[in-house]
Enzyme design. Structure first.
Site, short mmCIF file in Angstrom:
data_model
loop_
_atom_site.label_atom_id
_atom_site.label_comp_id
_atom_site.label_asym_id
_atom_site.label_seq_id
_atom_site.Cartn_x
_atom_site.Cartn_y
_atom_site.Cartn_z
N GLU A 93 45.92 49.79 43.33
CA GLU A 93 44.51 49.42 43.14
C GLU A 93 43.60 49.94 44.45
O GLU A 93 44.23 49.49 45.45
CB GLU A 93 44.12 48.13 42.82
CG GLU A 93 44.62 47.79 41.61
CD GLU A 93 44.58 46.58 41.05
OE1 GLU A 93 45.08 46.17 39.87
OE2 GLU A 93 44.05 45.53 41.89
N CYS A 106 38.48 49.31 49.97
CA CYS A 106 39.34 48.34 50.11
C CYS A 106 40.77 48.89 49.57
O CYS A 106 40.92 49.19 48.53
CB CYS A 106 38.92 47.09 49.35
SG CYS A 106 40.24 45.84 49.24
N CYS A 113 53.32 42.73 46.03
CA CYS A 113 53.12 42.00 47.30
C CYS A 113 54.31 40.80 47.16
O CYS A 113 54.40 40.10 46.13
CB CYS A 113 51.97 41.41 47.52
SG CYS A 113 51.79 40.81 49.24
N CYS A 117 51.06 34.45 47.19
CA CYS A 117 50.06 33.43 47.28
C CYS A 117 49.43 33.19 45.87
O CYS A 117 49.35 34.11 44.80
CB CYS A 117 48.66 34.12 48.01
SG CYS A 117 49.11 34.87 49.54
N CYS A 120 46.32 34.80 43.88
CA CYS A 120 46.08 36.08 43.60
C CYS A 120 47.06 36.82 42.44
O CYS A 120 48.02 36.35 42.78
CB CYS A 120 46.21 36.83 45.11
SG CYS A 120 47.13 38.33 45.12
N CYS A 337 42.12 40.79 43.43
CA CYS A 337 43.27 41.65 44.06
C CYS A 337 44.56 41.75 42.95
O CYS A 337 44.85 40.53 42.59
CB CYS A 337 43.74 41.17 45.16
SG CYS A 337 45.35 41.15 45.69
FE1 SF4 Z 1 49.81 39.46 48.94
FE2 SF4 Z 1 47.65 38.51 47.25
FE3 SF4 Z 1 48.74 37.20 49.34
FE4 SF4 Z 1 47.51 39.49 49.71
S1 SF4 Z 1 46.44 37.68 48.63
S2 SF4 Z 1 49.12 38.57 50.91
S3 SF4 Z 1 48.01 40.70 47.94
S4 SF4 Z 1 49.93 37.60 47.44
#
Ligand code: SF4
Length: 349
Positions: A93, A106, A113, A117, A120, A337
């Site tokens: 993206e 961006c 990833c 987190c 997200c 994200c």
């Molecule tokens: Fe990865 Fe999402 Fe954390 Fe960014 S916010 S580091 S994309 S898991």
């Protein structure tokens, strides 16, 4: 990892390649200008190159650009989110934003990833692979091309899309150096911002690059117990060592750090949390960005109400911490994200 393409090479390496294949070194400059200044999308457009050279390049060093597969635009048409299809069928993206005289892209640095987190969508869908320097730069060129068509010009690049830039450090830095090269795209180093979830060795290394780019750190909480609940990486890189690395970064570079804090209703948005944050950042050359939390499908958390965000900001201000409340951009186009990619994956499953 996909084979190297033209966009993966710095100019000097391209020059070496040309010489090795019996071509004059200046051909590299012609290609570089066409790709990074004129924003061509195919070797066929580089008419300064003999046809034979164009054919050879297509075979040995493809100019591979991702295809826009899906795009969503916000109602005010200032934010556009594009899903780009890579050569191996993976998707990333890229978001472009048009606010306050800034034309910002961006960019993503990884497919998925591994940081996990909880705030997200990308973190919930797992890690697939790193992007190459060329795949990162190609996102920027894609948006620059769109803007050029509309008579605009790209002004900023933020590495805040899918992925953790410091988990793909070399490719991220290589893309910055390529796009910063004044012989081509020439975007000033101060126009780049790398946003990390707090990878301490990455911050230490970034401090030594001698680059005038900006650093943003996703903090979200000022104590380990709460931060761990939001960002599991805090177990590996807890707040103490993280803030120490940030202080050393500022000492070494004399550059201000931005701390990102997404305020979540009833989780991290009380005046006590704000005071704790102000204490943590005392004396550090920094700025806090309060971001409205973008709800993630499948998680019950909601964004904090406006008055609580205002109160949080006031507490920071009273304690001498510079703070900005960032307006949410693009929540209606699911610009959180990883959300567009997650939806596409669901559609095709
Ligand atoms: Fe990865 Fe999402 Fe954390 Fe960014 S916010 S580091 S994309 S898991």
């Amino acid at each position: 990892m996909p084979e190297a393409t033209l966009l993966d090479l710095p100019l000097d390496a391209l020059r070496e390649r040309m010489v090795e294949s019996g071509e004059p070194a200046y051909r590299a400059g012609q290609i570089w200008q066409a790709v990074y200044r004129d924003l061509v999308i195919s070797y066929d457009e580089i008419t300064t190159l003999p046809t034979r050279v164009r054919h050879e390049l297509k075979e040995r060093l493809p100019l591979r650009l991702p295809m826009a597969e899906d795009a969503q635009e916000s109602a005010d048409r200032r934010t556009r989110k594009t899903l780009l299809l890579l050569a191996d069928g993976e998707r990333v993206e890229t978001v472009s934003m048009n606010y306050d005289d800034r034309r910002t892209v961006c960019a993503s640095t990884q497919v998925g990833c591994a940081m996990g987190c909880h705030i997200c969508a990308t973190g919930r869908s797992g890690f697939t692979r790193d992007l190459t320097p060329g795949e990162i730069a190609a996102q920027v060129l894609h948006v620059a091309r769109d803007l050029k068509r509309e008579g605009g010009r790209l002004t900023n690049v933020v590495y805040m899309g899918m992925g953790e830039p410091f988990a793909n450090y070399d490719a991220t830095l290589a893309s910055i150096r390529t796009l910063n090269d004044t012989r081509g795209f020439g975007l000033g180093a101060r126009s780049f911002t790398v946003s990390t979830v707090g990878i301490v060795p990455g911050i230490e290394r970034f401090a030594r690059e001698g680059l005038q780019a900006n650093l943003a750190v996703s903090l979200h909480a000022a104590n380990d117990a709460l931060r761990e609940r939001l960002l599991p990486i805090n177990r590996t890189h807890p707040i103490g060592p993280l803030i120490r690395a940030c202080r050393q970064y500022v000492e070494r570079t004399n550059r201000r750090i931005t701390f990102e804090v997404a305020l979540i209703d009833g989780i991290n948005d009380s005046p006590t949390h704000a005071r704790e944050l102000a204490d943590l950042l005392r004396g550090l050359l920094c700025h806090v960005n309060l971001i409205p939390f973008n709800p993630v499908p499948g998680i019950g958390w909601r964004r904090s109400p406006g008055e609580r965000v205002d109160e949080f900001a006031k507490v920071l201000e009273r304690r001498g911490v510079p703070v900005t409340i960032r307006v949410s951009r693009g929540v209606e186009i699911r610009a959180g994200c990883g959300q567009l990619r997650a939806e596409r994956a669901e559609d095709s499953s």
